[in-house]
Design an enzyme around this catalytic site. Structure first.
Site, PDB file in Angstrom:
ATOM      1  N   ASP A  54     -28.370 -72.500 -21.162  1.00  0.00           N
ATOM      2  CA  ASP A  54     -27.166 -71.797 -22.226  1.00  0.00           C
ATOM      3  C   ASP A  54     -26.003 -71.894 -21.572  1.00  0.00           C
ATOM      4  O   ASP A  54     -25.549 -71.471 -20.617  1.00  0.00           O
ATOM      5  CB  ASP A  54     -27.693 -70.475 -22.450  1.00  0.00           C
ATOM      6  N   TYR A  59     -16.900 -70.523 -21.390  1.00  0.00           N
ATOM      7  CA  TYR A  59     -17.281 -70.301 -20.074  1.00  0.00           C
ATOM      8  C   TYR A  59     -16.394 -71.330 -19.114  1.00  0.00           C
ATOM      9  O   TYR A  59     -16.590 -72.609 -19.288  1.00  0.00           O
ATOM     10  CB  TYR A  59     -18.648 -70.500 -19.830  1.00  0.00           C
ATOM     11  N   LYS A  85     -22.460 -72.567 -28.247  1.00  0.00           N
ATOM     12  CA  LYS A  85     -21.864 -71.366 -29.196  1.00  0.00           C
ATOM     13  C   LYS A  85     -20.521 -72.020 -29.736  1.00  0.00           C
ATOM     14  O   LYS A  85     -19.973 -72.968 -29.359  1.00  0.00           O
ATOM     15  CB  LYS A  85     -21.561 -70.212 -28.236  1.00  0.00           C
ATOM     16  N   PHE A 236     -29.485 -57.401 -16.025  1.00  0.00           N
ATOM     17  CA  PHE A 236     -29.158 -56.529 -14.861  1.00  0.00           C
ATOM     18  C   PHE A 236     -27.990 -55.582 -15.243  1.00  0.00           C
ATOM     19  O   PHE A 236     -27.587 -54.773 -14.333  1.00  0.00           O
ATOM     20  CB  PHE A 236     -28.814 -57.128 -13.833  1.00  0.00           C
ATOM     21  N   ASN A 237     -28.040 -55.477 -16.458  1.00  0.00           N
ATOM     22  CA  ASN A 237     -26.526 -54.364 -16.995  1.00  0.00           C
ATOM     23  C   ASN A 237     -25.388 -54.707 -16.407  1.00  0.00           C
ATOM     24  O   ASN A 237     -24.772 -53.989 -15.876  1.00  0.00           O
ATOM     25  CB  ASN A 237     -26.999 -53.099 -16.796  1.00  0.00           C
ATOM     26  N   ILE A 240     -26.039 -53.417 -11.756  1.00  0.00           N
ATOM     27  CA  ILE A 240     -26.653 -52.383 -10.976  1.00  0.00           C
ATOM     28  C   ILE A 240     -28.316 -52.383 -10.996  1.00  0.00           C
ATOM     29  O   ILE A 240     -28.852 -51.916  -9.989  1.00  0.00           O
ATOM     30  CB  ILE A 240     -26.426 -51.010 -11.634  1.00  0.00           C
ATOM     31  N   LEU A 241     -28.963 -53.162 -11.829  1.00  0.00           N
ATOM     32  CA  LEU A 241     -30.246 -53.254 -11.773  1.00  0.00           C
ATOM     33  C   LEU A 241     -30.653 -54.252 -10.806  1.00  0.00           C
ATOM     34  O   LEU A 241     -31.784 -54.462 -10.660  1.00  0.00           O
ATOM     35  CB  LEU A 241     -30.894 -53.603 -13.232  1.00  0.00           C
TER      36      LEU A 241
END
Length: 338
Positions: A54, A59, A85, A236-237, A240-241
């Site tokens: 992707d 980017y 995109k 992982f947000n 933090i995850l």
């Protein structure tokens, strides 16, 4: 669960691997990545069986597309699925005149939003030029969310639902792209788009995770009803995850607030009780939903990529998920692995 497991994208016939290679880091977000490391990461993903990549014009102002195409060009085209995109048009400009934002040593192109029909067609063709590939398989309308557009979001959304939609629907009908969708940071925007048009898939960043399951209320059920598929990014947000509830841990691109730190700390305790790595649980939870085809992860090093692949296939006992639900740390109606 294996990262190479194949999943269908809607009703398109496209099959993607459950783990996708996300290319934002090789666009040099925040800090540069060398050509050698970018190439080695793509080669490592390929050798591990990953066949879904992707990318986006955003980017690195085209740099990620250039690097992605360069490293995939020698592969048999039918052996991988490529997503990019529309919504931004890039034009050459002197480096000193460009606001690169978070991108470092990016490509010398100025970026501007353009969700018109003509702008979408130009962005699509420009991406194929940068990729030096004859087609992209999936094309997402990028960043028509409140997070990106602010107060202007309603107008931008309407423009995209007209201009971008008409262009992508034509490209799909002519066989120039196989699946079309929307890539944003908010499930509500995906939900509104799916109610409006016949989209095949969505790239949803950070809004269906171990910490957030509000998408279960309306959006994911509608996807199942309509035969649409979700690719989850930001699982992982934004940090933090993966790191756990340590000081300075990032949640939605900013330092995590106390309530989030406390909730993650409680999830971590369950992880310790069952000897489950927190990132493994975060990765595997996302792809357990029947509407979710793939998890796209961006990594900065080969070691990070290899670690993500390992977490993806780490055995997790059913009792772990039961404990999370029993303690109110996971919604009762959330599908879990196994």
């Amino acid at each position: 669960m294996q990262p190479t497991e194949k999943r269908q994208i809607g009703r398109t016939g496209l099959e993607v691997t459950a783990f996708a290679f996300g290319t934002a880091p090789i666009g040099n977000i925040f800090e540069p990545i060398s050509e050698a490391v970018a190439s080695e990461m793509i080669a490592t993903a390929w050798d591990a069986g990953v066949r879904f990549f992707d990318t986006a014009p955003m980017y690195g102002h085209g740099l990620a597309e250039l690097r992605t195409g360069h490293n995939l060009r020698g592969k048999r085209r039918d052996d991988f699925v490529l997503a990019s995109k529309v919504g931004r048009v890039l034009t050459p400009a002197p480096r000193a005149s460009i606001d690169f934002g978070p991108w470092v040593d990016a490509a010398p192109f100025r970026s501007r939003f353009d969700y018109s029909y003509d702008g979408t067609m130009r962005a699509f063709e420009d991406s194929l030029q940068r990729l030096a590939l004859e087609r992209m398989d999936i094309c997402f309308i990028h960043d028509i969310d409140v997070y990106t557009q602010g107060a202007d979001q309603p107008r931008v959304f309407e423009e995209a639902m007209d201009g971008c939609w008409r262009a992508l629907d034509r490209l799909r009908s002519e066989g120039l792209v196989k699946a079309i969708g929307v890539g944003v940071n908010e499930w509500e925007v995906c939900h509104a788009a799916l109610k409006r048009h016949d989209f095949d898939c969505f790239l949803l960043a950070g809004r269906y995770t171990l910490l957030e399951q509000a998408a279960l209320d309306e959006f994911l059920p509608l996807c199942q009803q309509r035969g649409a598929t979700v690719v989850v990014g930001g699982g992982f947000n934004s940090g933090i995850l993966a790191t756990g509830a340590r000081p300075g841990a990032k949640y939605n691109y900013a330092p995590a607030p106390p309530a989030i730190l406390e909730r993650v700390a409680r999830i971590e305790q369950v992880c310790r009780d069952f000897n489950v790595p927190l990132p493994a649980a975060a990765l595997q939870f996302v792809v357990a939903h029947p509407a979710v085809a793939s998890f796209t992860a961006g990594t900065r090093t080969v070691q990070q990529l290899q670690q993500n692949l390992e977490w993806f296939s780490t055995p997790i006992p059913a009792a772990f998920w039961e404990a999370l639900k029993r303690q109110g740390l996971l919604r009762e109606d959330a599908p879990v692995p196994g």
